[in-house]
Design a protein around this motif. Structure first.
Motif, PDB file in Angstrom:
ATOM      1  N   VAL A 116       1.072  -1.158  -0.104  1.00 25.33           N
ATOM      2  CA  VAL A 116      -0.019   0.008  -0.034  1.00 25.33           C
ATOM      3  C   VAL A 116       0.936   1.151  -0.135  1.00 25.33           C
ATOM      4  N   ASP A 117       0.815   2.067  -1.046  1.00 27.31           N
ATOM      5  CA  ASP A 117       1.588   3.174  -1.008  1.00 27.31           C
ATOM      6  C   ASP A 117       0.519   4.358  -0.728  1.00 27.31           C
ATOM      7  N   TYR A 118       0.846   4.887   0.528  1.00 28.72           N
ATOM      8  CA  TYR A 118       0.111   5.981   0.776  1.00 28.72           C
ATOM      9  C   TYR A 118       0.761   6.951   1.743  1.00 28.72           C
ATOM     10  N   GLY A 119       0.038   7.956   2.179  1.00 29.61           N
ATOM     11  CA  GLY A 119       0.626   9.203   2.917  1.00 29.61           C
ATOM     12  C   GLY A 119       1.228  10.075   1.934  1.00 29.61           C
ATOM     13  N   GLY A 120       2.337   9.894   1.053  1.00 29.11           N
ATOM     14  CA  GLY A 120       2.968  10.636   0.187  1.00 29.11           C
ATOM     15  C   GLY A 120       3.707  11.859   0.682  1.00 29.11           C
ATOM     16  N   PRO A 121       4.162  11.837   1.838  1.00 26.97           N
ATOM     17  CA  PRO A 121       4.672  13.234   2.233  1.00 26.97           C
ATOM     18  C   PRO A 121       5.947  13.554   1.449  1.00 26.97           C
ATOM     19  N   ASN A 122       6.215  14.984   1.321  1.00 27.06           N
ATOM     20  CA  ASN A 122       7.401  15.354   0.472  1.00 27.06           C
ATOM     21  C   ASN A 122       8.434  16.131   1.569  1.00 27.06           C
ATOM     22  N   VAL A 123       9.582  16.111   1.105  1.00 27.28           N
ATOM     23  CA  VAL A 123      10.909  16.810   1.891  1.00 27.28           C
ATOM     24  C   VAL A 123      10.442  18.475   1.768  1.00 27.28           C
ATOM     25  N   GLY A 177      -4.830  17.238   1.894  1.00 29.17           N
ATOM     26  CA  GLY A 177      -4.896  15.961   0.919  1.00 29.17           C
ATOM     27  C   GLY A 177      -4.094  14.766   1.431  1.00 29.17           C
ATOM     28  N   HIS A 178      -2.853  14.993   2.165  1.00 26.41           N
ATOM     29  CA  HIS A 178      -2.128  14.061   2.848  1.00 26.41           C
ATOM     30  C   HIS A 178      -2.796  13.380   4.029  1.00 26.41           C
ATOM     31  N   LEU A 179      -3.609  14.327   4.632  1.00 23.43           N
ATOM     32  CA  LEU A 179      -4.322  13.591   5.718  1.00 23.43           C
ATOM     33  C   LEU A 179      -5.063  12.548   5.464  1.00 23.43           C
ATOM     34  N   ALA A 215       5.820   4.940   2.428  1.00 23.15           N
ATOM     35  CA  ALA A 215       5.253   6.351   2.559  1.00 23.15           C
ATOM     36  C   ALA A 215       5.607   7.007   1.135  1.00 23.15           C
ATOM     37  N   HIS A 216       6.442   6.283   0.179  1.00 20.80           N
ATOM     38  CA  HIS A 216       6.913   6.803  -0.813  1.00 20.80           C
ATOM     39  C   HIS A 216       7.280   8.343  -0.894  1.00 20.80           C
ATOM     40  N   PHE A 217       8.252   8.728   0.015  1.00 23.50           N
ATOM     41  CA  PHE A 217       8.670   9.916   0.182  1.00 23.50           C
ATOM     42  C   PHE A 217       9.155  10.732  -0.905  1.00 23.50           C
ATOM     43  N   MET A 252      11.878  12.581 -13.552  1.00 18.49           N
ATOM     44  CA  MET A 252      10.542  13.238 -13.237  1.00 18.49           C
ATOM     45  C   MET A 252       9.868  12.381 -12.261  1.00 18.49           C
ATOM     46  N   TYR A 253       8.645  12.825 -11.797  1.00 19.62           N
ATOM     47  CA  TYR A 253       7.715  12.095 -10.790  1.00 19.62           C
ATOM     48  C   TYR A 253       7.368  10.790 -11.186  1.00 19.62           C
ATOM     49  N   GLY A 254       7.155  10.764 -12.676  1.00 23.04           N
ATOM     50  CA  GLY A 254       6.652   9.501 -13.354  1.00 23.04           C
ATOM     51  C   GLY A 254       7.884   8.678 -13.432  1.00 23.04           C
ATOM     52  N   THR A 278      10.704   8.072 -11.619  1.00 26.88           N
ATOM     53  CA  THR A 278      10.870   7.660 -10.301  1.00 26.88           C
ATOM     54  C   THR A 278       9.766   6.529  -9.948  1.00 26.88           C
ATOM     55  N   ASP A 279       8.382   7.058 -10.066  1.00 26.16           N
ATOM     56  CA  ASP A 279       7.491   5.996 -10.100  1.00 26.16           C
ATOM     57  C   ASP A 279       7.567   4.576 -10.751  1.00 26.16           C
ATOM     58  N   LEU A 280       7.863   4.805 -12.036  1.00 30.00           N
ATOM     59  CA  LEU A 280       8.144   3.757 -13.015  1.00 30.00           C
ATOM     60  C   LEU A 280       9.298   2.886 -12.202  1.00 30.00           C
ATOM     61  N   CYS A 313      -2.901   4.807  -2.783  1.00 35.62           N
ATOM     62  CA  CYS A 313      -3.871   5.768  -2.114  1.00 35.62           C
ATOM     63  C   CYS A 313      -3.369   7.003  -2.244  1.00 35.62           C
ATOM     64  N   VAL A 314      -3.820   7.727  -3.120  1.00 35.97           N
ATOM     65  CA  VAL A 314      -3.374   9.097  -3.657  1.00 35.97           C
ATOM     66  C   VAL A 314      -4.625   9.850  -4.363  1.00 35.97           C
ATOM     67  N   ASP A 315      -4.686  11.324  -3.940  1.00 31.92           N
ATOM     68  CA  ASP A 315      -5.855  12.112  -4.464  1.00 31.92           C
ATOM     69  C   ASP A 315      -6.126  11.744  -5.770  1.00 31.92           C
ATOM     70  N   ARG A 374      -7.014  13.551  -8.095  1.00 31.25           N
ATOM     71  CA  ARG A 374      -6.650  14.271  -9.233  1.00 31.25           C
ATOM     72  C   ARG A 374      -5.196  13.889  -9.694  1.00 31.25           C
ATOM     73  N   GLN A 375      -4.623  13.009  -9.181  1.00 34.55           N
ATOM     74  CA  GLN A 375      -3.494  12.382  -9.891  1.00 34.55           C
ATOM     75  C   GLN A 375      -3.759  11.104 -10.639  1.00 34.55           C
ATOM     76  N   ALA A 376      -5.218  10.747 -10.852  1.00 35.89           N
ATOM     77  CA  ALA A 376      -5.591   9.693 -11.707  1.00 35.89           C
ATOM     78  C   ALA A 376      -4.825   9.563 -13.039  1.00 35.89           C
TER      79      ALA A 376
HETATM   80  N1  ARG Z   1       4.282  13.013  -2.730  1.00 32.45           N
HETATM   81  C1  ARG Z   1       3.329  13.042  -3.841  1.00 32.45           C
HETATM   82  C2  ARG Z   1       2.537  14.170  -3.444  1.00 32.45           C
HETATM   83  O1  ARG Z   1       2.637  14.912  -2.703  1.00 32.45           O
HETATM   84  C3  ARG Z   1       2.389  11.794  -3.612  1.00 32.45           C
HETATM   85  C4  ARG Z   1       2.901  10.564  -3.815  1.00 32.45           C
HETATM   86  C5  ARG Z   1       2.073   9.483  -3.998  1.00 32.45           C
HETATM   87  N2  ARG Z   1       2.860   8.298  -4.539  1.00 32.45           N
HETATM   88  C6  ARG Z   1       3.339   7.845  -5.378  1.00 32.45           C
HETATM   89  N3  ARG Z   1       3.623   6.765  -5.590  1.00 32.45           N
HETATM   90  N4  ARG Z   1       3.507   8.511  -6.430  1.00 32.45           N
HETATM   91  O2  ARG Z   1       1.593  14.614  -4.218  1.00 32.45           O
END
Ligand code: ARG
Length: 533
Positions: free
Chosen positions: A118-125, A132-134, A158-160, A327-329, A331-333, A351-353, A355-357
């Motif tokens: 489960v990839d969730y939370g998704g906080p950022n540095v 949304g993170h809540l 957490a996929h930081f 890019m974001y994609g 590192t996801d791949l 488990c992400v917003d 809007r990132q569908a």
């Molecule tokens: N850090 C991203 C954000 O704040 C969410 C990460 C979600 N997970 C993922 N594998 N892209 O929008």
């Protein structure tokens, strides 16, 4: 152990089948008229045409067959041929005792458990967490626990967010503010060297202050933006000075985030970052290239993922930017590849917003093309937004995005107020009162968030969420406390728990609700959402 409803369902099916009605028409459901019956079956009506008989006649024949079932106290035919079933108190009591004796309260475990991430939370540095993170954290944590409880081997990650453009922005902003740090960024020659004292003085508060400024400047000033992009590329190329400074950013952020998450009852098994997938990027790019998936596009390298029959055109996956950055994609791949190698999950739930569908659809398609996952193994579980009374995503009074920490603090202070109003905890020592206020706040937020179907947006209403009455987290907490205190009193009076006896309507309802536990879990598991009722 099978629940009463399923066991009864089988008996009813068998009775219908004996009357020539196909089993699938004989479904047993909760009664529409709980005052008259516990369960009903409309099978006779559904089957009448097929069997060529009058529905009441079929129902009568089925009822005749069920009459001798000791679990039923009444079998009645209503209206044109509904079958109303009422359970015997003794059958309910037997079920209640079995549930009470079962540490899993009647919940079964999966016959074939899977490995799930489960990839969730998704906080950022540095970017502070917002509401949304809540939602991502609360819904994701629930899915993780549900899957684990049913027997899957589950990893929560957490996929930081630690490898994107915001890192370049921050490195630049810190260098501008501290010439000595700027010097070290140029002169350091070992990316794994201990973090120098000059870097160690950068705190989370500095990052919180600098990030919004730098992000705003990057939007207005192309030269500033270009420098941030260049620094991002340098970080990703492991330029020692950038890399060591980034390690400091990452460390101070992670400690604070883990503390915030823990306070919400959210704990991750893996705290991996986007950066952890970085070592896999070169071979991934080479492989995509070798498979003929990589296309040059104005200096960038992309994978086209559009399919024939798509309702709208999906943009390609940007794998390498024209600056040479991941890019974001990207590192996801690469993370999908990393997870396949280290854990080989059969299912990954993101488990992400909502809007990132599109982002996930693009990444998933690229992963399927590359052979990193089989179609269906990657699933994006989106959710709606938490809105203000104006129906738009919740904003602070100043119009900014509400930070998660501020939200929790707001809720906590409301919880204190509520406790005082209710005259609760007045005599407790300060620290204990604070602890309780914290628990009430977390319960209020979690319950309010999970109460609605996750796809729906909901209105943030702190007064309602924190109330000790109605469908709220604090109400549930309060009831649990009362039940416990009753049990304590009973024990003090020397009462010992004996077998459960069921007689009152409320007791019957309670056992029927408990009996539905396994079905509710199954449904929530399949839909990755709370179920009705
Ligand atoms: N850090 C991203 C954000 O704040 C969410 C990460 C979600 N997970 C993922 N594998 N892209 O929008």
């Amino acid at each position: 152990m099978s629940d009463l409803k399923s066991a009864l369902g089988e008996a009813v099916e068998a009775a219908f089948v004996a009357e020539g009605v196909p089993a699938e028409l004989a479904r047993v459901t909760a009664s529409d008229r709980p005052d008259l019956a516990d369960f009903q079956s409309n099978g006779a009506l559904a089957a009448a045409k097929r069997v060529g008989k009058n529905p009441r006649e079929i129902a009568a024949a089925v009822a005749e067959r069920l009459k001798s079932d000791p679990r039923l106290s009444a079998v009645e035919i209503a209206g044109p041929g509904f079958l109303n079933l009422k359970l015997a108190d003794a059958a309910l009591a037997e079920r209640a005792n079995a549930i009470a004796a079962d540490p899993r309260a009647g919940a079964e475990t999966l016959a074939r458990p899977r490995r799930v991430i489960v990839d969730y939370g998704g906080p950022n540095v540095a970017k502070p967490m917002h509401v949304g993170h809540l939602r991502a954290s609360i819904i994701g944590e629930s899915i993780k626990r549900l899957y684990r409880f049913r027997g899957d081997e589950v990893i929560g990650d957490a996929h930081f967010g630690d490898w994107g453009y915001q890192m370049g922005l921050l490195i630049g902003a810190v260098m501008d503010e501290h010439p000595d740090i700027a010097g070290l960024v140029e002169s350091l020659d070992d990316k794994d060297a201990p973090i120098p004292a000059a870097f160690e003085r950068i705190t989370l508060a500095d990052l919180d202050r600098l990030y919004p400024q730098a992000a705003a400047k990057g939007k207005e000033d192309p030269a500033y933006r270009d420098r941030a992009r260049k620094l991002t590329a340098e970080l990703q190329a492991h330029k020692p000075g950038c890399y060591v400074l980034w390690r400091q950013f990452r460390a101070v952020t992670q400690v604070a985030l883990e503390r915030d998450f823990h306070a919400l009852g959210v704990d991750f098994d893996w705290w991996k970052g986007e950066s952890d997938a970085d070592p896999l990027i070169p071979e991934m790019v080479a492989e995509l290239d070798a498979k003929g998936l990589l296309v040059d596009d104005q200096g960038a390298r992309i994978v086209r993922v559009a399919r024939e029959g798509d309702k709208r055109e999906l943009p390609p996956l940007l794998v390498v930017s024209s600056e040479g950055s991941a890019m974001y994609g990207t590192t996801d791949l690469a993370t999908i590849l990393d997870r396949k190698r280290t854990f080989d999950p059969e299912l990954v739930i993101y488990c992400v917003d909502q809007r990132q569908a599109d982002h996930f659809e693009i990444v998933f398609r690229a992963a399927y093309l590359a052979g990193y996952a089989a179609e269906g193994q990657l699933e994006h579980i989106g959710f709606g937004t938490m809105n203000g009374t104006d129906g738009k995503p919740f904003k602070t009074r100043e119009g900014g995005v509400l930070k998660l920490n501020d939200l929790i603090e707001m809720t906590r202070s409301k919880a204190r107020e509520r406790l005082h109003e209710a005259g609760l905890g007045e005599n407790l020592p300060e620290a204990e009162f604070e602890d309780i206020a914290g628990k009430v706040a977390v319960a209020a937020l979690k319950f309010a968030d999970l109460q609605n179907f996750r796809g729906t947006s909901y209105v943030f209403d702190l007064d309602r969420f924190t109330s000790f009455e109605g469908k709220t987290g604090p109400y549930l907490l309060y009831q649990a406390v009362r039940v416990k205190s009753l049990l304590r009193k009973a024990e003090a009076e020397g009462a010992t728990p004996g077998p459960v006896v069921v007689a009152e309507p409320a007791e019957r309802d309670l056992v029927l609700t408990l009996d539905a536990f396994e079905t509710a879990l199954q449904e929530a598991y399949d839909k990755k959402a709370e179920c009705a009722g």
